[in-house]
Design a protein around this motif. Sequence first.
Motif, short mmCIF file in Angstrom:
data_model
loop_
_atom_site.label_atom_id
_atom_site.label_comp_id
_atom_site.label_asym_id
_atom_site.label_seq_id
_atom_site.Cartn_x
_atom_site.Cartn_y
_atom_site.Cartn_z
N THR A 43 0.77 -1.23 -0.16
CA THR A 43 -0.11 -0.12 0.17
C THR A 43 0.92 1.30 -0.09
O THR A 43 0.49 2.34 -0.49
CB THR A 43 -0.90 0.14 1.10
N LEU A 76 -4.09 1.90 -8.01
CA LEU A 76 -5.62 1.42 -7.63
C LEU A 76 -5.61 -0.07 -7.49
O LEU A 76 -6.54 -0.33 -6.63
CB LEU A 76 -6.48 2.29 -8.78
N ARG A 122 -4.21 -1.00 -4.36
CA ARG A 122 -5.15 -0.68 -3.14
C ARG A 122 -6.46 -1.55 -3.11
O ARG A 122 -6.85 -1.67 -2.02
CB ARG A 122 -5.40 1.01 -3.40
N THR A 123 -6.59 -1.87 -4.09
CA THR A 123 -8.36 -2.74 -4.47
C THR A 123 -7.96 -4.16 -3.62
O THR A 123 -8.61 -4.58 -2.94
CB THR A 123 -8.76 -2.70 -5.48
N SER A 124 -6.73 -4.74 -4.25
CA SER A 124 -6.23 -5.91 -3.97
C SER A 124 -5.95 -5.98 -2.09
O SER A 124 -6.38 -6.96 -1.60
CB SER A 124 -5.06 -6.64 -4.47
N LYS A 145 -7.15 -4.08 -0.31
CA LYS A 145 -8.56 -3.39 0.64
C LYS A 145 -8.35 -2.24 1.35
O LYS A 145 -8.68 -2.02 2.54
CB LYS A 145 -9.26 -4.60 1.59
N ARG A 196 -9.00 1.08 1.51
CA ARG A 196 -10.06 1.95 1.08
C ARG A 196 -9.78 3.50 1.04
O ARG A 196 -10.20 4.19 0.28
CB ARG A 196 -11.45 2.01 1.85
N GLN A 241 -7.85 3.79 -2.18
CA GLN A 241 -8.70 3.91 -3.32
C GLN A 241 -9.35 5.19 -3.37
O GLN A 241 -9.72 5.83 -4.46
CB GLN A 241 -9.95 2.89 -3.02
N TYR A 265 -9.25 7.47 -6.78
CA TYR A 265 -10.33 7.94 -7.56
C TYR A 265 -10.36 9.61 -7.66
O TYR A 265 -10.72 10.24 -8.56
CB TYR A 265 -11.60 7.63 -6.82
N LYS A 283 -17.23 7.36 -7.76
CA LYS A 283 -16.83 6.20 -7.11
C LYS A 283 -15.96 7.08 -5.82
O LYS A 283 -16.11 6.33 -4.69
CB LYS A 283 -15.63 5.66 -8.13
N ILE A 325 -16.75 5.69 -1.76
CA ILE A 325 -15.74 5.32 -0.74
C ILE A 325 -15.66 6.21 0.17
O ILE A 325 -15.37 5.90 1.49
CB ILE A 325 -14.35 4.87 -1.75
#
Length: 551
Positions: free
Chosen positions: A174, A204, A207-209, A211, A213, A216, A220, A241, A245
């Motif tokens: 991260t 992104l 960060r998504t993998s 989690k 937030r 993310q 965005y 988006k 979030i």
Amino acid sequence: MSIIIVSCTNRHEKEINYTGKIYYEKASEFYDNGQRDSSFFYIELAKDRFFEENDSLGIAKCFVFIGMDEYDQGDFFGAQETSLKAINYIDSNKRNRDSLLCYAYNTIANSADEMKQYNEAIPYYHQAIKYSTNPENTLIYKNNLAVCLRNAKLYAESIELSEEILSKVPSGTTDYAKFLNNLAKTKWMADNSYNPVPDYHKALAIRTSQKDRWGQNSSYASLAKYYDHKKPDSSIYYLHKQYEIASAINSADDQLNALRGLIQSNSSNSQRHLSTYLALNDSIQQARSAAKNQFALIRYEVEKNKADNLRLEKENAEKQNRLVRQRAITGASIFLLLLAVGGGTLWYKRRKQRLELEAQNRVKETQLHLSKKIHDVVANGIYRVMSEIEHGDEVDRDGVLDKLENMYHQSRDISHDVEQETITEIPYNEQLASLLKSFAADHRKVLIAGNDAEQWDDISKRIKDEVKHVLQELMVNMKKHSQAEQVVVRFEKSDQKLNIFYKDNGVGIPQEKSNGKGLANTVSRIESLGGEITFVNEPGKGLNITTTIPL
């Protein structure tokens, strides 16, 4: 590291033998439990105790944590001022003080950055990096500096520092995603022909993998900003988006930023977004204002406690002197008593006359007492019921309030030939709590402290009755005239005295009401108990009332 703040629930616990360290640990405990007002209270106590103990390290710790908390509350000027105070108490030549110095310098720099004082923030970031001994914290401070350099449009320096930071973290983490996103954004701002989208999407995806937030949310925002003038539809997509979030992580500021972008996009839902933005912005401002007012009130209580302690120390010294004088007087009194025996007959006659006069005075006092009862028990009692009904649910307010209002005015004309008192088995502290809380409302908080059951165990019924009537009169006066949003009532018993402290943040006592019958009765009641009551009226700022009753 956690900030130390402190709980109001036990704020009047005895301070004897408490050291700054104990208050500091208690503050930390309350902060960990989410009780920020309580933790703030105890960190203030810890700071004052460290001053008494001449503990410069303890003082510095308290100032560092208070400054960080002020920054979190959005008080950037206050955060800078407090953090600078902390630095004055830190010896930079001692290595174990480095962590405090880097925290303080980072808070000052962050505050300056938030206020867009980028050139002022840069040297403080360098100081934070200089004193940092933790590699992870060092990277954070360097990243903060890189962002600040970008904000100051020093793109080349920002890019060089960002590339250095990125090379020191493992890919796929991260932290790597955050530093990559920042570097891509800086390169694009330095050169509009640069395409940051691949790096944005790479960050992104990480960060998504993971989690992440919060990460993310940042991605965005970056994508929405890039597409703002290139592909408005894509920008609107990423703004939606980001808003989703930001709502999920409860980040009010990021929600506002997303809404602001949607409003400026002139989309079909701009008006709806504007309404949401205005409502959310008002809510944030009110919450931050309430937090500042609450902490200001806590600071007032801490200073009040400190002043009371100094006063008590002075009173104790005076009592010791009085005790010596009383012993001398006692010896002389024994001698005078022997002489007085010879004049017993004369004394008896005078005593009889005095008792007759006292009996006449008691009749007059009884009449006055009955008159006060009509005002306090009947009139104020009805007004209290009106207050409760006014804030109740499923009540025909107009009809009931009209009837009670009529009763309230009629009760003042009742002849003072009957007195009726209500006998109740409810514990006295619960009676007081019920009385005071009945004046609370959606727009008014009533805070009570020191109202423990054992506090009232050895206090006479007469004092309890008079205290209840006095408090009822003060609360009625507050509701009718003060426009207060916050009321604090604190009870304290020490050295055979009952102390009652009343504080509100209303408009004070209007000049035309300062000599009213209700307040006159209040003064008369306290004086009849041998006590004193002091009013400190600050028009437009509030009212302070201190009552002392000998036990």
